[in-house]
Design a protein around this motif. Structure first.
Motif, PDB file in Angstrom:
ATOM      1  N   ILE A   1      37.772  37.856  45.379  1.00  0.00           N
ATOM      2  CA  ILE A   1      38.816  37.217  44.574  1.00  0.00           C
ATOM      3  C   ILE A   1      38.862  37.856  43.189  1.00  0.00           C
ATOM      4  CG2 ILE A   1      39.428  35.065  43.387  1.00  0.00           C
ATOM      5  CD1 ILE A   1      38.327  33.585  45.925  1.00  0.00           C
TER       6      ILE A   1
ATOM      7  N   LEU B   1      45.820  40.235  40.221  1.00  0.00           N
ATOM      8  CA  LEU B   1      46.907  39.273  40.383  1.00  0.00           C
ATOM      9  C   LEU B   1      48.005  39.532  39.363  1.00  0.00           C
ATOM     10  CD1 LEU B   1      44.739  36.101  40.976  1.00  0.00           C
ATOM     11  CD2 LEU B   1      46.156  37.263  42.669  1.00  0.00           C
TER      12      LEU B   1
ATOM     13  N   VAL C   1      48.289  31.989  39.273  1.00  0.00           N
ATOM     14  CA  VAL C   1      48.621  31.358  40.555  1.00  0.00           C
ATOM     15  C   VAL C   1      48.058  29.937  40.572  1.00  0.00           C
ATOM     16  CG1 VAL C   1      48.451  31.525  43.064  1.00  0.00           C
ATOM     17  CG2 VAL C   1      48.504  33.617  41.683  1.00  0.00           C
TER      18      VAL C   1
ATOM     19  N   THR D   1      43.213  33.535  36.004  1.00  0.00           N
ATOM     20  CA  THR D   1      44.541  33.593  36.620  1.00  0.00           C
ATOM     21  C   THR D   1      44.659  32.657  37.831  1.00  0.00           C
ATOM     22  OG1 THR D   1      43.673  35.557  37.692  1.00  0.00           O
ATOM     23  CG2 THR D   1      45.298  35.900  35.946  1.00  0.00           C
ATOM     24  N   VAL D   2      43.563  32.019  38.203  1.00  0.00           N
ATOM     25  CA  VAL D   2      43.614  31.105  39.351  1.00  0.00           C
ATOM     26  C   VAL D   2      43.448  29.668  38.857  1.00  0.00           C
ATOM     27  CG1 VAL D   2      42.587  30.472  41.560  1.00  0.00           C
ATOM     28  CG2 VAL D   2      42.640  32.871  40.855  1.00  0.00           C
TER      29      VAL D   2
ATOM     30  N   HIS E   1      41.050  32.901  48.631  1.00  0.00           N
ATOM     31  CA  HIS E   1      41.280  34.349  48.725  1.00  0.00           C
ATOM     32  C   HIS E   1      42.513  34.637  49.568  1.00  0.00           C
ATOM     33  CE1 HIS E   1      40.637  38.404  50.547  1.00  0.00           C
ATOM     34  NE2 HIS E   1      40.401  38.692  49.277  1.00  0.00           N
TER      35      HIS E   1
ATOM     36  N   LEU F   1      45.739  33.879  47.707  1.00  0.00           N
ATOM     37  CA  LEU F   1      45.938  34.844  46.614  1.00  0.00           C
ATOM     38  C   LEU F   1      46.423  36.185  47.165  1.00  0.00           C
ATOM     39  CD1 LEU F   1      42.827  34.054  44.375  1.00  0.00           C
ATOM     40  CD2 LEU F   1      45.218  33.491  43.893  1.00  0.00           C
ATOM     41  N   ARG F   2      45.831  36.597  48.306  1.00  0.00           N
ATOM     42  CA  ARG F   2      46.297  37.824  48.953  1.00  0.00           C
ATOM     43  C   ARG F   2      47.755  37.698  49.381  1.00  0.00           C
ATOM     44  NH1 ARG F   2      43.347  41.876  51.369  1.00  0.00           N
ATOM     45  NH2 ARG F   2      45.421  42.640  51.863  1.00  0.00           N
TER      46      ARG F   2
ATOM     47  N   GLN G   1      49.874  38.130  46.435  1.00  0.00           N
ATOM     48  CA  GLN G   1      49.882  39.538  46.049  1.00  0.00           C
ATOM     49  C   GLN G   1      50.814  40.357  46.938  1.00  0.00           C
ATOM     50  OE1 GLN G   1      46.095  41.528  46.401  1.00  0.00           O
ATOM     51  NE2 GLN G   1      46.178  42.157  44.264  1.00  0.00           N
TER      52      GLN G   1
END
Lengths: 338, 369
Positions: B12, B17, B21, B46-47, B225, B228-229, B232
């Protein structure tokens, strides 16, 4: 000769023949020693040493018997452990028993026998006692209270104000066993498990540290568990305590029950563990001393004290390196519903 | 140290990023694991992890709790309920009985239970006495209640059901004008029962990344993860990161029992209002055991108007993920677990209680937006 009645009645508390028989046949039979004299109003104690240590505790555990112990053994360990962690060798106990009308004599026998066994194992003598019988509905079966006298034997000073920034905290074994064992024994949640209470004398543990220079303070994490001890220390010293989650020994079965019911093992009671704060250079030796003892194999260094502007906090460093503040216990945790 | 969780964390951290998010979870168990593991302070800035509607106790309508208190206090019966419900306050003046715990202290026969079986055992033990089982919960808790009814219960057992479905509340959030989150962690236990399929339309209809997670750091970080992917790559899909328990179609036995015993109905959520097709009610065949039908009921509408949340309480915004617990105006003063004003401070599944128990004691100002 054994008591002929199957259940305790109010007559066993009336000061007459029934009471004498109860004391002789149940209490004196299991607790007799050369100091106890059931006919005397008080006894003379000879205490070797100058610093006499004194403490008292009450016992109301439900159920009265649980895997690994009973209210009887607990009444010995609870009080003698308080003497032991303060640096003393416990020598004498007084015993008050509050018995509810209707209690089975066989149950009382087992509990008093358990108490006698624990006293012998701990090397302590019951020197005085009293029994009262309460009308049905006015007691939880059996309540016990013990007062203990011991003699200070630790070579140095044990006190919270001896604790310094940089000191480390150790625990002598897995935490939470007693809390979970008693809870499972209540069968309140329809859960079963083979977790036994850790209830035991901590005297071997505290004695082992007498040979280790740099031991500052010891306490047994009973009600409120490890976190409550850490808070007492943090509050008294103004230091910040960081506990390292992966280093704190917790049995997998305890973790499982905690996960199911929403309990946190760090707040659960132990009855046979010691938390010690020692100078950083004494940690390895203290750990070695504990690990060499039976039941000390899981002893572990679990945290450190730091001086910070915003002191007095207890933090938990989680497995992933996150930090969680461990607050004082607020109330009894409620079981979760999903 | 669990190498899998640490591994996911590294992956992560290695992601580049494009923007912040916001990831919502909709399960008290997830929020608890996140808070206990301290995930928020090991994840990159960022998370953002937002607790959403994940606490069945928190959304249980005030009028149901009020009704349970009335029965416990005024009728000669035993009121059994899950431990969490005992301390949830209703909106009454301070000198009135405001929770089941207070009713118990005042002499009412209120018994905390941990399972439907315990409620049945209570009723069996005293066949001459009425036992009302007040069951609030999501699908995971409601399915065992359905199983209890299907197996047959003693004549003297009555059910006050406040069962809720998770998905309609999430749907409500996704269909709101402005959606306050960018990705969803779907609840592992609900998906175990109901199947992962319920959550597919998050990705297909709303083009939002979604992953089903279990309850340890390994599974939660794998799901984080995954979404987030997906952000992305710009390719949302439903990822199942809890394959150990979540199977296609869910648990067919549990779903059949739910369908056999209960119907889906519009239902009131405390502080949120009525959500279409979000509640479970007993089918007419079970009317004899439906406490709402078999026992005298307080007039609903007046009760419902005064219901909702206590003055100053922002549990509704917390439940919907619009503010963090610590942003509520009464977080910590006067609302604490010892003196809870709103339901989110009571239950172990409630976001406020979870944050408080994990040491978040300071209130923070609400940020604009």
């Amino acid at each position: 000769m054994k008591l002929e009645d199957s259940h305790i009645s109010l007559a066993h508390g009336n000061g007459g023949r029934f009471m004498r028989e109860l004391i002789d046949e149940v209490f004196a039979r299991h607790l007799s020693n050369d100091t106890l004299d059931t006919n005397a109003d008080s006894v003379a104690l000879s205490l070797p040493g100058e610093r006499i240590m004194f403490t008292t505790d009450g016992f109301t555990v439900q159920p009265l018997e649980f895997p690994g112990g009973s209210i009887g053994s607990l009444a010995v360990h609870g009080t003698t452990n308080d003497l032991a962690v303060a640096g003393a060798d416990p020598l004498f106990l007084s015993l008050n028993a509050f018995i509810e009308e209707g209690v089975e004599v066989a149950l009382l026998e087992r509990i008093v026998a358990d108490l006698g066994r624990a006293a012998t194992e701990t090397g302590v003598r019951v020197a005085a006692g009293d029994t009262k019988v309460l009308p049905r509905g006015q007691g939880g079966g059996i309540y016990l209270a013990t007062t203990g006298i011991g003699v200070y034997r630790h070579p140095g000073v044990l006190a919270m104000n001896e604790i310094r920034a940089g000191d480390v905290m150790l625990v002598s074994g897995p935490i939470g066993d007693h809390g979970i064992a008693v809870m499972l024994a209540r069968e309140q949640f329809g859960l079963r498990g083979d977790i036994r209470s850790d209830a035991a004398s901590v005297l071997p543990l505290t004695r082992a540290l007498r040979a280790v220079p740099g031991v500052r303070f010891m306490r047994d994490p009973t009600r409120g568990g490890l976190v409550s001890v850490a808070h007492e220390i943090a509050r008294a010293t103004g230091l910040e305590i960081t506990l390292d989650e992966p280093s704190i020994p917790v049995r997998p079965a305890v973790t499982t029950v905690c996960d199911m019911l929403g309990y946190d093992p760090f707040y659960l009671a132990c009855e046979g563990r010691v938390v010690a704060v020692v100078a950083p250079d004494a940690a390895a030796e203290a750990l070695r001393a504990w690990k060499a003892l039976p039941g000390g194999g899981d002893a572990s260094v679990i945290g450190e004290m730091r001086a910070l502007v915003h002191g007095g906090r207890v933090l938990l460093k989680t497995e992933l390196g996150g930090l969680r503040i461990l607050e004082e216990l607020e109330d009894d945790p409620l079981p979760r519903i999903c | 140290m669990s190498p899998k969780a640490a591994d996911w964390l590294e992956r992560i951290r290695a992601l580049d990023l494009p923007r912040k998010v916001r990831i919502m979870n909709v399960c008290g168990g997830h929020e608890r694991s996140i808070s206990k593991a301290g995930l928020r302070n090991v994840l990159p800035d960022t998370v953002e992890l937002i607790p959403g509607p994940g606490c069945p106790v928190c959304v249980c309508p005030e009028e149901d709790i009020y009704q349970a208190i009335q029965w416990a206090t005024n009728e000669d019966l035993t009121l059994a309920t899950f431990g969490d419900m005992l301390r949830v306050p209703v909106n009454l003046r301070k000198n009135e009985i405001r929770s089941l715990e207070q009713a118990k202290a005042a002499g009412a026969d209120v018994v905390p239970v941990a399972s439907p079986q315990e409620a049945v055992a209570l009723a069996r033990a005293r066949p001459e006495r009425r036992v009302v089982f007040f069951a609030a919960g999501f699908e995971t808790t409601t399915a065992p209640v359905a199983a209890m009814m299907a197996q047959g219960v003693p004549e003297n057992l009555f059910l006050l059901l406040s069962g809720r479905r998770t998905w309609p509340a999430v749907s409500l959030l996704l269909n709101a004008g402005e959606v306050g989150f960018d990705a969803l962690i779907a609840p592992g236990h609900v998906a175990t029962v109901m199947g992962p399929e319920e959550w597919e339309c998050v990705a297909t209809d709303h083009e939002m990344p979604v992953a089903i997670a279990g309850f340890d750091s390994d599974s939660l970080l794998a799901a984080i993860h995954s979404v987030l992917r997906q952000v992305q790559e710009g390719a949302p899909l439903l990822d199942n990161c809890y394959t150990l328990a979540v199977q296609p179609g869910g648990n067919p036995v549990a779903r059949r029992l739910l369908a056999d015993v209960m119907e889906i109905a519009d239902a009131n959520w405390r502080g949120i209002g009525e959500i279409p097709a979000s509640g479970f009610v007993l089918r007419p065949e079970y009317a004899a055991h439906d406490a709402r039908k078999a026992l005298p009921v307080e007039e609903g509408e007046a009760r419902r108007r005064m219901g909702e949340m206590p003055a100053g309480c922002e549990c509704a915004s917390v439940v919907l993920g619009r503010i963090y617990p610590a942003q509520c105006r009464i977080y910590g003063a006067p609302c604490t677990p010892r003196n809870p004003v709103g339901p989110c401070m009571v239950s172990d599944e409630g976001a406020c209680r979870i944050w408080w128990s994990n040491g978040r004691r300071a209130r923070v100002e609400q940020e604009a937006g």
